[in-house]
Design a protein around this motif. Structure first.
Motif, PDB file in Angstrom:
ATOM      1  N   ARG A   1     -12.618  -1.229   1.825  1.00  0.00           N
ATOM      2  CA  ARG A   1     -14.253  -1.312   2.172  1.00  0.00           C
ATOM      3  C   ARG A   1     -14.949  -0.191   1.397  1.00  0.00           C
ATOM      4  NH1 ARG A   1     -14.046  -1.888   6.998  1.00  0.00           N
ATOM      5  NH2 ARG A   1     -15.009   0.192   7.646  1.00  0.00           N
ATOM      6  N   ASP A   2     -14.735   1.039   1.580  1.00  0.00           N
ATOM      7  CA  ASP A   2     -15.280   2.127   1.279  1.00  0.00           C
ATOM      8  C   ASP A   2     -15.020   2.440  -0.319  1.00  0.00           C
ATOM      9  OD1 ASP A   2     -16.266   2.281   3.781  1.00  0.00           O
ATOM     10  OD2 ASP A   2     -15.062   3.947   4.292  1.00  0.00           O
ATOM     11  N   GLY A   3     -14.276   1.598  -0.922  1.00  0.00           N
ATOM     12  CA  GLY A   3     -13.973   1.782  -2.454  1.00  0.00           C
ATOM     13  C   GLY A   3     -13.106   2.830  -2.784  1.00  0.00           C
ATOM     14  N   HIS A   4     -12.136   3.204  -1.955  1.00  0.00           N
ATOM     15  CA  HIS A   4     -11.257   4.340  -2.171  1.00  0.00           C
ATOM     16  C   HIS A   4      -9.994   3.745  -2.974  1.00  0.00           C
ATOM     17  CE1 HIS A   4     -13.366   7.406   0.115  1.00  0.00           C
ATOM     18  NE2 HIS A   4     -13.078   6.563   1.353  1.00  0.00           N
ATOM     19  N   ALA A   5      -9.780   2.530  -2.566  1.00  0.00           N
ATOM     20  CA  ALA A   5      -8.714   1.915  -3.354  1.00  0.00           C
ATOM     21  C   ALA A   5      -8.509   0.538  -3.220  1.00  0.00           C
ATOM     22  CB  ALA A   5      -7.134   2.420  -2.600  1.00  0.00           C
ATOM     23  N   SER A   6      -7.808  -0.336  -4.120  1.00  0.00           N
ATOM     24  CA  SER A   6      -7.817  -1.733  -3.936  1.00  0.00           C
ATOM     25  C   SER A   6      -6.442  -2.104  -3.209  1.00  0.00           C
ATOM     26  CB  SER A   6      -7.822  -2.411  -5.218  1.00  0.00           C
ATOM     27  OG  SER A   6      -6.705  -2.167  -6.053  1.00  0.00           O
ATOM     28  N   ARG A   7      -6.320  -3.192  -2.766  1.00  0.00           N
ATOM     29  CA  ARG A   7      -5.261  -3.638  -2.320  1.00  0.00           C
ATOM     30  C   ARG A   7      -3.966  -3.547  -2.865  1.00  0.00           C
ATOM     31  NH1 ARG A   7      -4.822  -9.833   0.772  1.00  0.00           N
ATOM     32  NH2 ARG A   7      -5.690 -10.191  -1.443  1.00  0.00           N
ATOM     33  N   GLN A   8      -4.057  -4.036  -4.272  1.00  0.00           N
ATOM     34  CA  GLN A   8      -3.035  -4.021  -5.305  1.00  0.00           C
ATOM     35  C   GLN A   8      -2.704  -2.687  -5.388  1.00  0.00           C
ATOM     36  OE1 GLN A   8      -1.450  -6.910  -6.216  1.00  0.00           O
ATOM     37  NE2 GLN A   8       0.159  -5.415  -7.041  1.00  0.00           N
ATOM     38  N   GLN A   9      -3.781  -1.840  -5.554  1.00  0.00           N
ATOM     39  CA  GLN A   9      -3.220  -0.194  -5.960  1.00  0.00           C
ATOM     40  C   GLN A   9      -2.555   0.210  -4.737  1.00  0.00           C
ATOM     41  OE1 GLN A   9      -7.271   1.029  -6.603  1.00  0.00           O
ATOM     42  NE2 GLN A   9      -6.877   1.637  -8.731  1.00  0.00           N
ATOM     43  N   ILE A  10      -2.703  -0.112  -3.509  1.00  0.00           N
ATOM     44  CA  ILE A  10      -1.958   0.336  -2.517  1.00  0.00           C
ATOM     45  C   ILE A  10      -0.718   0.120  -2.602  1.00  0.00           C
ATOM     46  CG2 ILE A  10      -1.927   0.552  -0.035  1.00  0.00           C
ATOM     47  CD1 ILE A  10      -5.054   0.442   0.118  1.00  0.00           C
ATOM     48  N   ILE A  11      -0.594  -1.683  -2.809  1.00  0.00           N
ATOM     49  CA  ILE A  11       0.821  -2.103  -2.734  1.00  0.00           C
ATOM     50  C   ILE A  11       1.713  -1.467  -3.982  1.00  0.00           C
ATOM     51  CG2 ILE A  11       1.953  -4.120  -3.322  1.00  0.00           C
ATOM     52  CD1 ILE A  11      -0.323  -5.546  -1.996  1.00  0.00           C
TER      53      ILE A  11
ATOM     54  N   TYR B   1      11.287   6.037  -4.838  1.00  0.00           N
ATOM     55  CA  TYR B   1      11.348   7.127  -4.164  1.00  0.00           C
ATOM     56  C   TYR B   1      10.058   7.607  -3.371  1.00  0.00           C
ATOM     57  CZ  TYR B   1      15.341   7.328  -7.317  1.00  0.00           C
ATOM     58  OH  TYR B   1      16.345   6.964  -8.159  1.00  0.00           O
ATOM     59  N   VAL B   2       9.064   6.695  -3.067  1.00  0.00           N
ATOM     60  CA  VAL B   2       7.938   7.036  -2.340  1.00  0.00           C
ATOM     61  C   VAL B   2       8.246   7.392  -0.912  1.00  0.00           C
ATOM     62  CG1 VAL B   2       7.504   4.512  -1.504  1.00  0.00           C
ATOM     63  CG2 VAL B   2       5.727   6.201  -2.108  1.00  0.00           C
ATOM     64  N   GLY B   3       9.196   6.771  -0.294  1.00  0.00           N
ATOM     65  CA  GLY B   3       9.531   7.299   1.086  1.00  0.00           C
ATOM     66  C   GLY B   3      10.221   6.201   1.791  1.00  0.00           C
ATOM     67  N   ARG B   4      10.498   6.527   2.806  1.00  0.00           N
ATOM     68  CA  ARG B   4      11.094   5.727   3.880  1.00  0.00           C
ATOM     69  C   ARG B   4      10.215   4.671   4.553  1.00  0.00           C
ATOM     70  NH1 ARG B   4      13.155   7.974   7.975  1.00  0.00           N
ATOM     71  NH2 ARG B   4      14.643   6.214   8.791  1.00  0.00           N
ATOM     72  N   LYS B   5      10.724   3.482   4.896  1.00  0.00           N
ATOM     73  CA  LYS B   5       9.912   2.522   5.799  1.00  0.00           C
ATOM     74  C   LYS B   5       8.638   2.072   4.787  1.00  0.00           C
ATOM     75  CE  LYS B   5      11.269   4.203  10.254  1.00  0.00           C
ATOM     76  NZ  LYS B   5      10.723   4.722  11.518  1.00  0.00           N
ATOM     77  N   ARG B   6       8.849   1.957   3.424  1.00  0.00           N
ATOM     78  CA  ARG B   6       7.757   1.523   2.607  1.00  0.00           C
ATOM     79  C   ARG B   6       7.203   0.013   3.064  1.00  0.00           C
ATOM     80  NH1 ARG B   6       9.575   1.444  -3.232  1.00  0.00           N
ATOM     81  NH2 ARG B   6      10.924   3.308  -2.801  1.00  0.00           N
ATOM     82  N   GLU B   7       8.297  -0.755   3.389  1.00  0.00           N
ATOM     83  CA  GLU B   7       8.076  -2.153   3.837  1.00  0.00           C
ATOM     84  C   GLU B   7       6.919  -2.230   4.733  1.00  0.00           C
ATOM     85  OE1 GLU B   7      11.327  -0.807   6.354  1.00  0.00           O
ATOM     86  OE2 GLU B   7      10.822  -0.598   4.433  1.00  0.00           O
ATOM     87  N   LEU B   8       6.816  -1.279   5.677  1.00  0.00           N
ATOM     88  CA  LEU B   8       5.602  -1.318   6.901  1.00  0.00           C
ATOM     89  C   LEU B   8       4.260  -1.000   6.309  1.00  0.00           C
ATOM     90  CD1 LEU B   8       7.697   0.786   9.511  1.00  0.00           C
ATOM     91  CD2 LEU B   8       7.727  -1.603   9.297  1.00  0.00           C
ATOM     92  N   ALA B   9       4.371  -0.220   5.126  1.00  0.00           N
ATOM     93  CA  ALA B   9       3.182  -0.023   4.690  1.00  0.00           C
ATOM     94  C   ALA B   9       2.494  -1.119   3.871  1.00  0.00           C
ATOM     95  CB  ALA B   9       3.148   1.401   3.787  1.00  0.00           C
ATOM     96  N   ILE B  10       3.447  -1.576   3.309  1.00  0.00           N
ATOM     97  CA  ILE B  10       3.296  -2.953   2.380  1.00  0.00           C
ATOM     98  C   ILE B  10       2.966  -4.028   2.942  1.00  0.00           C
ATOM     99  CG2 ILE B  10       4.325  -4.622   0.572  1.00  0.00           C
ATOM    100  CD1 ILE B  10       6.040  -2.039  -0.555  1.00  0.00           C
ATOM    101  N   SER B  11       3.519  -4.145   4.190  1.00  0.00           N
ATOM    102  CA  SER B  11       3.057  -5.495   4.997  1.00  0.00           C
ATOM    103  C   SER B  11       1.717  -5.348   5.377  1.00  0.00           C
ATOM    104  CB  SER B  11       3.986  -5.629   6.113  1.00  0.00           C
ATOM    105  OG  SER B  11       3.812  -4.704   7.014  1.00  0.00           O
ATOM    106  N   VAL B  12       1.179  -4.083   5.684  1.00  0.00           N
ATOM    107  CA  VAL B  12      -0.259  -4.044   6.214  1.00  0.00           C
ATOM    108  C   VAL B  12      -1.130  -4.135   4.858  1.00  0.00           C
ATOM    109  CG1 VAL B  12      -2.110  -2.289   7.047  1.00  0.00           C
ATOM    110  CG2 VAL B  12       0.454  -2.040   7.935  1.00  0.00           C
ATOM    111  N   ALA B  13      -0.969  -3.416   3.828  1.00  0.00           N
ATOM    112  CA  ALA B  13      -1.492  -3.633   2.555  1.00  0.00           C
ATOM    113  C   ALA B  13      -1.785  -5.260   2.115  1.00  0.00           C
ATOM    114  CB  ALA B  13      -0.994  -2.876   1.436  1.00  0.00           C
ATOM    115  N   GLN B  14      -0.419  -5.826   2.287  1.00  0.00           N
ATOM    116  CA  GLN B  14      -0.652  -7.298   1.860  1.00  0.00           C
ATOM    117  C   GLN B  14      -1.644  -8.010   2.588  1.00  0.00           C
ATOM    118  OE1 GLN B  14       3.477  -8.157   2.035  1.00  0.00           O
ATOM    119  NE2 GLN B  14       3.836  -7.989   0.208  1.00  0.00           N
TER     120      GLN B  14
END
Length: 331
Positions: free
Chosen positions: A168-178, A185-198
């Protein structure tokens, strides 16, 4: 100038810089300890002090920022991450998440002896540390790393509000976060962060609305349309609804998040009495019904926290439910 006068001056200066005071020697430490015993100051962090009345006037998020800024002054290479970084980025989230006073810092090891028990190290590869930014008086992980860490460390509902705020504040888009979360090699448990972004869209106006929407998603409620504007057919008066559902039988149902603060917090009542505010809510509902709305469901943030009261209200209004989504396990 005696030591008491020096301490009073330092406390005032620290407040003006939105920081705390650290004792510089044994004499200052002893005096600040005595003032804390007397209830004049408080110690929110080992060796760190603030005037008690001032500190009590801060919410938990701003207290966290005060501690981060103070630590940054004495540890300029310290990089704050996860929830502490979200506070520095001023992303919407619940103050309750800071209730235990934990400060999160990025570390290539992610473990080892910390400065104190309130410090929690978050494993972060050195290439992500190189992308740290100066923010609000301290160093923070960049927006993408901050979201990634929050997404994998917090519950879905708590992380969701942070992601929505960033979008909402324009820091990033959903697709950029995904895309970031999907990097090698971004890190463990990436699927959790991806599910939130989706699921994050960024339309909610505040963290409370995002938290309620996340609860709706988790419980398998049909997704509403958000921030829908209704125009009175006669007066032309405009009202915007938080959530709107259109049912298969042609009904239009509005969901409204009622904030308790607007009834008790002087900064949010605009000088109006509680009866004035209740009357305004009645007129708002009348306008919505004149625009063809069949039902208005009102709920509070606490209803969403407890889940069952919110779900029962939505079911009673006839809002459709679907199968609960298959979300990766968040703690």
């Amino acid at each position: 100038m005696n030591i008491r006068a020096v301490i009073r001056q330092r406390l005032r200066q620290a407040q003006s810089r939105r920081m705390c005071v650290l004792a510089r020697n044994n004499n200052e430490s002893a005096l600040l300890h005595r003032l804390t015993v007397q209830g004049i100051t408080c110690r929110p962090y080992p060796g760190m002090y603030a005037e008690k009345t001032y500190w009590n006037g801060l919410d938990a998020i701003e207290r966290s920022r005060h501690i981060c800024r103070t630590l940054a002054q004495h540890h300029p290479n310290m990089i704050f991450s996860s929830l502490s970084a979200a506070a520095l980025w001023r992303l919407d989230h619940s103050t309750a998440l800071h209730s235990n006073g934990t400060i999160y810092i990025a570390s290539t090891s992610g473990r080892g002896r910390s400065y104190c028990n309130q410090i929690k190290r978050v494993h972060t590869a050195s290439r992500f540390l190189d992308q740290a930014v100066n923010l609000d008086g301290a160093k923070s992980t960049d927006i993408f790393r901050t979201l990634f860490d929050c997404g994998r460390m917090l519950s879905f509902r708590n992380a969701f509000a942070i992601f929505e705020s960033a979008i909402r504040d324009g820091h990033a888009s959903r697709q950029q976060i995904i895309d970031y979360c999907d990097e090698p090699y971004v890190g463990r448990k990436r699927e959790l962060a991806i599910s939130v972004a989706q699921h994050a869209i960024g339309i909610s106006e505040n963290g409370g609305e995002s938290f309620c929407l996340a609860t709706i998603i988790e419980e398998g409620v049909a997704l509403p349309t958000q921030q829908v504007e209704f125009v009175h057919p006669v007066s032309g008066e405009r009202r915007r609804a938080d959530y709107v559902w259109h049912t298969e039988d042609g009904r239009t149902i509005v969901g409204e998040l009622d904030g308790q603060d607007k009834y008790v917090n002087p900064t949010m009542t605009g000088g109006h009495t509680i009866s004035d505010i209740v009357e305004e809510e009645r007129l708002r509902s009348d306008t919505l019904r004149a625009c063809g709305v069949d039902a208005v469901v009102r709920f509070t943030f606490l209803d969403a926290v407890r889940r069952t009261p919110l779900i029962n209200k939505l079911r009673a209004a006839g809002i459709p439910f679907t199968a609960k989504p298959s979300l990766p396990h968040h703690r």
